[in-house]
Design a protein around this motif. Structure first.
Motif, PDB file in Angstrom:
ATOM      1  N   GLU A  23       0.814  -1.216   0.000  1.00 53.93           N
ATOM      2  CA  GLU A  23       0.000   0.000   0.000  1.00 53.93           C
ATOM      3  C   GLU A  23       0.844   1.260   0.000  1.00 53.93           C
ATOM      4  OE1 GLU A  23      -3.423   0.702  -0.270  1.00 53.93           O
ATOM      5  OE2 GLU A  23      -3.224  -1.334  -0.987  1.00 53.93           O
ATOM      6  N   LYS A  24       1.964   1.223   0.668  1.00 54.48           N
ATOM      7  CA  LYS A  24       2.837   2.396   0.745  1.00 54.48           C
ATOM      8  C   LYS A  24       3.859   2.425  -0.390  1.00 54.48           C
ATOM      9  CE  LYS A  24       1.108   4.568   4.164  1.00 54.48           C
ATOM     10  NZ  LYS A  24       0.516   5.889   3.889  1.00 54.48           N
ATOM     11  N   ASP A  25       3.782   1.429  -1.277  1.00 52.99           N
ATOM     12  CA  ASP A  25       4.674   1.347  -2.438  1.00 52.99           C
ATOM     13  C   ASP A  25       6.149   1.414  -2.015  1.00 52.99           C
ATOM     14  OD1 ASP A  25       5.126   0.937  -5.144  1.00 52.99           O
ATOM     15  OD2 ASP A  25       5.199   3.081  -5.585  1.00 52.99           O
ATOM     16  N   ILE A  26       6.467   0.626  -0.988  1.00 53.67           N
ATOM     17  CA  ILE A  26       7.821   0.577  -0.446  1.00 53.67           C
ATOM     18  C   ILE A  26       8.553  -0.585  -1.100  1.00 53.67           C
ATOM     19  CG2 ILE A  26       9.179   0.205   1.658  1.00 53.67           C
ATOM     20  CD1 ILE A  26       6.703   1.381   3.187  1.00 53.67           C
ATOM     21  N   TYR A  73       4.762   2.185  12.076  1.00 50.46           N
ATOM     22  CA  TYR A  73       6.009   2.857  11.696  1.00 50.46           C
ATOM     23  C   TYR A  73       5.953   3.313  10.233  1.00 50.46           C
ATOM     24  CZ  TYR A  73      10.897   3.336  10.274  1.00 50.46           C
ATOM     25  OH  TYR A  73      12.072   3.793   9.734  1.00 50.46           O
ATOM     26  N   TYR A  74       5.615   2.388   9.331  1.00 48.44           N
ATOM     27  CA  TYR A  74       5.584   2.747   7.910  1.00 48.44           C
ATOM     28  C   TYR A  74       4.412   3.657   7.571  1.00 48.44           C
ATOM     29  CZ  TYR A  74       9.517  -0.240   6.997  1.00 48.44           C
ATOM     30  OH  TYR A  74      10.767  -0.776   7.013  1.00 48.44           O
ATOM     31  N   ALA A  75       3.294   3.480   8.255  1.00 45.13           N
ATOM     32  CA  ALA A  75       2.149   4.368   8.018  1.00 45.13           C
ATOM     33  C   ALA A  75       2.511   5.807   8.365  1.00 45.13           C
ATOM     34  CB  ALA A  75       0.951   3.905   8.831  1.00 45.13           C
ATOM     35  N   GLY A  80       2.151  10.545   3.777  1.00 44.76           N
ATOM     36  CA  GLY A  80       1.551  11.209   2.627  1.00 44.76           C
ATOM     37  C   GLY A  80       1.568  10.389   1.358  1.00 44.76           C
ATOM     38  N   GLU A  81       2.077   9.174   1.435  1.00 43.79           N
ATOM     39  CA  GLU A  81       2.191   8.332   0.236  1.00 43.79           C
ATOM     40  C   GLU A  81       1.243   7.137   0.334  1.00 43.79           C
ATOM     41  OE1 GLU A  81       6.350   7.413  -0.540  1.00 43.79           O
ATOM     42  OE2 GLU A  81       6.884   9.214   0.583  1.00 43.79           O
ATOM     43  N   GLY A  82       0.695   6.742  -0.785  1.00 47.95           N
ATOM     44  CA  GLY A  82      -0.180   5.565  -0.819  1.00 47.95           C
ATOM     45  C   GLY A  82      -1.425   5.760   0.030  1.00 47.95           C
ATOM     46  N   THR A  83      -2.002   4.652   0.434  1.00 45.46           N
ATOM     47  CA  THR A  83      -3.213   4.650   1.242  1.00 45.46           C
ATOM     48  C   THR A  83      -2.924   5.138   2.651  1.00 45.46           C
ATOM     49  OG1 THR A  83      -4.047   2.765  -0.004  1.00 45.46           O
ATOM     50  CG2 THR A  83      -5.058   3.158   2.138  1.00 45.46           C
TER      51      THR A  83
END
Length: 137
Positions: A23-26, A73-75, A80-83
């Protein structure tokens, strides 16, 4: 830098982290830990995660474990990126906090109907939903 996800393809906690990374395109790579063979209890894995549980994420020099802590942490890191995984409104954030706490105390390791409905509340893409219910590679 590529994030390393140490996990088990059929463990729901690993799938949750996978969905977050999608979702965060990591950019990430998966490193399989076969819990049926006890790989999570071997000294080299215990050096990463002292409780012998999956998943573990290595992000540069940072090592994180516990799927919900990793997701938070990643959210926040990629807010501001992805969902938006933590909710856009106060009400959504409160609902998500309730779900996170409830699931943390749940005795089931399976994705429940309630957790599946949480996916639609925060608007996860179909790709991330598939990650919850299918094996990652």
């Amino acid at each position: 830098m590529v994030v390393k996800l140490f996990g088990c393809s059929y463990a729901s906690c690993s799938r949750r982290v996978l969905a977050c990374l999608i979702e965060k395109d990591i950019e990430f790579e998966t490193l399989s830990v076969d819990i049926n063979k006890g790989e999570q209890k071997k000294p080299e894995f215990l050096a990463l995660q002292p409780f012998g549980k999956v998943p573990v994420v290595q992000d540069g020099s940072l090592m994180l474990f516990d799927s919900r802590a990793i997701i938070r942490y990643y959210a926040e890191k990629f807010g501001g990126e992805g969902t938006c995984l933590l909710g856009k409104t106060l009400e959504e954030r409160a609902f998500i906090d309730v779900m996170v706490i409830a699931f943390a105390w749940s005795s089931t390791s399976a994705i429940t109907g309630c957790e599946a409905s949480w996916l639609s509340v925060i608007g996860l893409s179909s790709g991330a939903r598939v990650a919850f219910f299918n094996i990652y590679s």
